[in-house]
Design an enzyme around this catalytic site. Structure first.
Site, PDB file in Angstrom:
ATOM      1  N   CYS A 253      27.533  55.155  24.073  1.00  0.00           N
ATOM      2  CA  CYS A 253      26.804  53.764  23.155  1.00  0.00           C
ATOM      3  C   CYS A 253      25.693  54.237  22.108  1.00  0.00           C
ATOM      4  CB  CYS A 253      26.807  52.761  23.895  1.00  0.00           C
ATOM      5  SG  CYS A 253      27.029  51.293  22.910  1.00  0.00           S
TER       6      CYS A 253
ATOM      7  N   HIS B  54      31.095  52.703  27.608  1.00  0.00           N
ATOM      8  CA  HIS B  54      30.550  52.152  28.894  1.00  0.00           C
ATOM      9  C   HIS B  54      30.480  52.921  30.802  1.00  0.00           C
ATOM     10  CE1 HIS B  54      27.244  50.329  27.309  1.00  0.00           C
ATOM     11  NE2 HIS B  54      27.747  49.705  26.676  1.00  0.00           N
TER      12      HIS B  54
ATOM     13  N   GLU C 144      30.105  53.120  32.734  1.00  0.00           N
ATOM     14  CA  GLU C 144      29.330  52.651  34.132  1.00  0.00           C
ATOM     15  C   GLU C 144      29.972  51.459  34.221  1.00  0.00           C
ATOM     16  OE1 GLU C 144      26.998  51.555  31.068  1.00  0.00           O
ATOM     17  OE2 GLU C 144      27.546  53.426  31.276  1.00  0.00           O
TER      18      GLU C 144
END
Length: 212
Positions: A87, A192, A194
């Site tokens: 990001c 992202h 994750e």
């Protein structure tokens, strides 16, 4: 072998830490440590730079942590350790950012972080939610990942690279939106990983086992 996630008080690191720890355990890629200690960062086998918020604020936080950027630069540029920016951490790779004010980035990958301007007026900014990836250049980070796989984005600015060879993948949001950049031992994801379920976890595993 230790992968360091740099803590410079920019965003919630919990989900990133858990995802990287999970994939390191599953792939035998060593330990994952969240730290702001320059000595630990300097010695890391791999460096991950996350980030949430505005480009100028994140840069200020990063450079206010005495010695942290210098340690990252030594590990990545001088020693050639693999690096992943996530990001805003990816946007920091640029020459400059134009969010609120012109702010210098690392200039590790030439380009400018600028406001998203979809050609379709019905598309809202920030660009938020799931989007298909379009892979522009093959890379080990995409092992097991293909065009059409989904990733989770939350951002109002994106990285327009100077050299098309550094654009590894994009998404379509009323025009191309940079999704993944890279060169040498450096990669960055606008989305992202994750939070991107199977696609993101696979990318994290690929990074942890990448030997550029």
């Amino acid at each position: 072998m230790t992968t360091v996630i740099v803590d410079y008080e920019s965003g919630n690191l919990h989900s990133a830490e858990k995802a990287f720890q999970r994939m390191a355990s599953e792939t035998g890629a060593g330990s994952v440590l969240v730290t702001s200690d320059p000595d630990v960062i300097r010695k890391a086998a791999r460096v991950v730079l996350p980030g949430d918020g505005a480009f100028p604020a994140c840069r200020k936080e990063l450079f206010d942590h005495r010695g942290v950027f210098e340690a990252i630069e030594e590990a990545v540029i001088a020693k050639g350790r693999p690096f992943m920016g996530i990001c805003i951490g990816m946007q920091m790779l640029a020459t400059r950012g134009l969010e609120y004010q012109e702010t210098p980035g690392f200039d590790w990958i030439g380009g400018t972080v600028e406001h998203i301007a979809p050609a379709d007026d019905s598309l809202k900014v920030p660009h938020m939610g799931w989007n298909d990836l379009v892979i522009d250049h093959p890379h080990p980070i995409f092992d097991g990942i293909k065009t059409g796989d989904h990733a989770y984005f939350v951002h109002s600015y994106h990285f327009r690279v100077d050299d098309p060879a550094h654009l590894l993948a994009h998404a379509d949001y009323g025009g191309p939106i940079t999704a993944v950049v890279g060169r040498d031992t450096i990669v960055g994801t606008q989305f992202h990983p994750e939070k991107s379920q199977d696609t993101g976890l696979r990318m994290i595993a690929n990074f942890l086992n990448w030997k550029p």
